[in-house]
Design a protein around this motif. Structure first.
Motif, PDB file in Angstrom:
ATOM      1  N   SER A   1       0.749  -1.334  -0.056  1.00  0.00           N
ATOM      2  CA  SER A   1      -0.108   0.129   0.011  1.00  0.00           C
ATOM      3  C   SER A   1       0.930   1.398   0.069  1.00  0.00           C
ATOM      4  CB  SER A   1      -0.815  -0.131   1.200  1.00  0.00           C
ATOM      5  OG  SER A   1      -0.143   0.199   2.508  1.00  0.00           O
ATOM      6  N   ARG A   2       2.017   1.128   0.456  1.00  0.00           N
ATOM      7  CA  ARG A   2       2.945   2.442   0.473  1.00  0.00           C
ATOM      8  C   ARG A   2       3.724   2.609  -0.898  1.00  0.00           C
ATOM      9  NH1 ARG A   2       6.085   2.352   6.267  1.00  0.00           N
ATOM     10  NH2 ARG A   2       6.306   4.417   5.241  1.00  0.00           N
ATOM     11  N   MET A   3       3.588   1.874  -1.875  1.00  0.00           N
ATOM     12  CA  MET A   3       4.386   1.912  -3.070  1.00  0.00           C
ATOM     13  C   MET A   3       4.276   3.370  -3.509  1.00  0.00           C
ATOM     14  SD  MET A   3       3.836  -0.435  -6.546  1.00  0.00           S
ATOM     15  CE  MET A   3       5.094  -0.146  -7.785  1.00  0.00           C
ATOM     16  N   THR A   4       3.193   3.819  -3.524  1.00  0.00           N
ATOM     17  CA  THR A   4       2.990   5.388  -4.034  1.00  0.00           C
ATOM     18  C   THR A   4       4.088   6.236  -3.447  1.00  0.00           C
ATOM     19  OG1 THR A   4       0.986   4.888  -4.908  1.00  0.00           O
ATOM     20  CG2 THR A   4       1.869   7.164  -5.071  1.00  0.00           C
ATOM     21  N   MET A   5       4.256   6.094  -2.081  1.00  0.00           N
ATOM     22  CA  MET A   5       4.859   7.085  -1.222  1.00  0.00           C
ATOM     23  C   MET A   5       6.410   6.653  -1.577  1.00  0.00           C
ATOM     24  SD  MET A   5       5.010   7.310   2.749  1.00  0.00           S
ATOM     25  CE  MET A   5       5.928   5.649   2.997  1.00  0.00           C
ATOM     26  N   ILE A   6       6.647   5.253  -1.493  1.00  0.00           N
ATOM     27  CA  ILE A   6       8.087   5.044  -1.661  1.00  0.00           C
ATOM     28  C   ILE A   6       8.572   5.376  -3.231  1.00  0.00           C
ATOM     29  CG2 ILE A   6       9.553   2.927  -2.137  1.00  0.00           C
ATOM     30  CD1 ILE A   6       7.829   1.587   0.130  1.00  0.00           C
ATOM     31  N   MET A   7       7.874   5.239  -4.116  1.00  0.00           N
ATOM     32  CA  MET A   7       8.171   5.521  -5.531  1.00  0.00           C
ATOM     33  C   MET A   7       8.540   7.392  -5.575  1.00  0.00           C
ATOM     34  SD  MET A   7       8.558   3.192  -7.582  1.00  0.00           S
ATOM     35  CE  MET A   7       8.106   4.047  -9.318  1.00  0.00           C
ATOM     36  N   GLY A   8       7.645   7.950  -4.838  1.00  0.00           N
ATOM     37  CA  GLY A   8       7.765   9.301  -4.902  1.00  0.00           C
ATOM     38  C   GLY A   8       9.014   9.749  -4.045  1.00  0.00           C
ATOM     39  N   GLU A   9       9.152   9.359  -2.837  1.00  0.00           N
ATOM     40  CA  GLU A   9      10.322   9.646  -2.012  1.00  0.00           C
ATOM     41  C   GLU A   9      11.739   9.014  -2.782  1.00  0.00           C
ATOM     42  OE1 GLU A   9       9.788   8.269   1.653  1.00  0.00           O
ATOM     43  OE2 GLU A   9       8.267   9.466   2.462  1.00  0.00           O
ATOM     44  N   GLY A  10      11.674   8.047  -3.088  1.00  0.00           N
ATOM     45  CA  GLY A  10      12.584   7.337  -3.980  1.00  0.00           C
ATOM     46  C   GLY A  10      12.994   8.129  -5.276  1.00  0.00           C
ATOM     47  N   SER A  11      11.981   8.780  -5.907  1.00  0.00           N
ATOM     48  CA  SER A  11      12.321   9.680  -7.166  1.00  0.00           C
ATOM     49  C   SER A  11      12.989  10.957  -6.392  1.00  0.00           C
ATOM     50  CB  SER A  11      11.181  10.085  -7.863  1.00  0.00           C
ATOM     51  OG  SER A  11      10.659   9.046  -8.309  1.00  0.00           O
ATOM     52  N   VAL A  12      12.498  11.642  -5.567  1.00  0.00           N
ATOM     53  CA  VAL A  12      13.348  12.476  -4.968  1.00  0.00           C
ATOM     54  C   VAL A  12      14.685  12.518  -4.406  1.00  0.00           C
ATOM     55  CG1 VAL A  12      13.428  14.615  -3.320  1.00  0.00           C
ATOM     56  CG2 VAL A  12      11.061  13.726  -4.244  1.00  0.00           C
ATOM     57  N   PHE A  13      14.856  11.383  -3.926  1.00  0.00           N
ATOM     58  CA  PHE A  13      16.126  10.843  -3.409  1.00  0.00           C
ATOM     59  C   PHE A  13      17.013  10.805  -4.397  1.00  0.00           C
ATOM     60  CE2 PHE A  13      19.303   7.752  -1.961  1.00  0.00           C
ATOM     61  CZ  PHE A  13      19.907   8.569  -1.017  1.00  0.00           C
ATOM     62  N   LEU A  14      16.642  10.143  -5.740  1.00  0.00           N
ATOM     63  CA  LEU A  14      17.483   9.771  -6.734  1.00  0.00           C
ATOM     64  C   LEU A  14      17.775  10.829  -7.576  1.00  0.00           C
ATOM     65  CD1 LEU A  14      18.572   7.479  -8.360  1.00  0.00           C
ATOM     66  CD2 LEU A  14      16.684   7.536  -9.759  1.00  0.00           C
TER      67      LEU A  14
END
Length: 288
Positions: free
Chosen positions: A32-45
């Motif tokens: 369920s947290r996939m969207t949040m992780i993708m967003g935060e991962g993109s910012v970090f990347l």
């Protein structure tokens, strides 16, 4: 330097792999947290890539600075070694041989020219250092610029073709200027010496000083290899020299044109570099 870049990219790759691994693991545990992780991962990347870019640029600048310093040390060694060897040989010849007065005078005059060359080199290094750390004040006075250019041109005459003088000077007399006489003498010396260094033996070098539209204008024209458009501005950077220092034929430290640019800025003067057709370059200085 190459080792530093390899380590840098290895760490960047490691961080990227860890980001993907941890992100995949969290998604598996909490889909369920996939969207949040993708967003935060993109910012970090994104931030990681930005940081990596600036760090890479910093490493490249450090590598360029190290190369310039090495080239400077090599060139300054060559610049010092040649006149010192000539002076040593002249003095040894005078001491060990019974020479007539004329021959002794000739050797001593040659030694004095080499000493003047060393003096110019030392003055260039001192002036460049003082300009860079802003400790030089540029004291100004009114003086005869025509007389200054004539004296420098006469001193730098190169007799590489027997008795023929290859520096052709056309100097309008009694042109007065307000400026730092010592710093401007360094400008004239560096421009003419550059023309001599990059010209073939017996090539004519033209030095013109006159008044154009109410402005004093100094032009130094050589018949050397010329300067590409891409390098016409780079040549004024400190230590910048074209080519490999190990195989370079023309001597120099990479300080001359840096000093020229800095001194002229303090005198509200402009310098332009043009092509001298069919070959060579023209350095044109215009005083406001």
């Amino acid at each position: 330097m190459k080792k530093s870049i390899i380590i840098f990219y290895a760490l960047l790759l490691y961080a990227l792999i860890q980001l993907i691994s941890w992100g995949t693991l969290v998604v598996r545990l909490q889909p369920s947290r996939m969207t949040m992780i993708m967003g935060e991962g993109s910012v970090f990347l994104f931030l990681l890539c930005i940081g990596g870019y600036f760090l890479h640029q910093s490493l490249k600048r450090e590598d360029k600075l190290r190369e310039q310093q090495q080239n400077f040390l090599m060139s300054i060694t060559h610049e010092l070694k040649s006149p010192l060897a000539a002076i040593k040989l002249s003095i040894q010849t005078i001491v060990k041989r019974d020479l007539d007065k004329a021959r002794q005078t000739s050797l001593l005059n040659n030694s004095l020219k080499d000493i003047e060359r060393l003096d110019d080199l030392v003055e260039n290094m001192l002036l460049a250092t003082k300009i860079e750390n802003r400790s030089y004040t540029f004291p100004k006075e009114e003086f005869n610029f025509s007389e200054l250019v004539y004296k420098i041109t006469d001193r730098l005459q190169v007799h590489s073709c027997g008795c023929e003088q290859i520096i052709n000077a056309k100097i309008q007399p009694n042109l007065q200027i307000v400026g730092d006489k010592f710093a401007l003498s360094s400008v004239v010396t560096n421009l003419i010496e550059n023309a001599v260094k990059y010209s073939n033996p017996c090539d004519e070098i033209n030095v013109h000083l006159n008044k154009v539209d109410g402005h004093i204008q100094l032009s130094v024209m050589d018949q050397g290899p010329g300067i590409s458009d891409a390098e016409k501005m780079l040549i004024f950077d400190k230590f910048y020299r074209v080519g490999n220092e190990n195989v370079r034929k023309a001597k120099g430290t990479g300080l001359g044109l840096f000093i020229v640019k800095e001194v002229l800025q303090y005198h509200d003067a402009d310098i332009t570099v043009k092509d001298n057709l069919p070959r060579g370059s023209i350095f044109e200085v215009t005083f406001s």
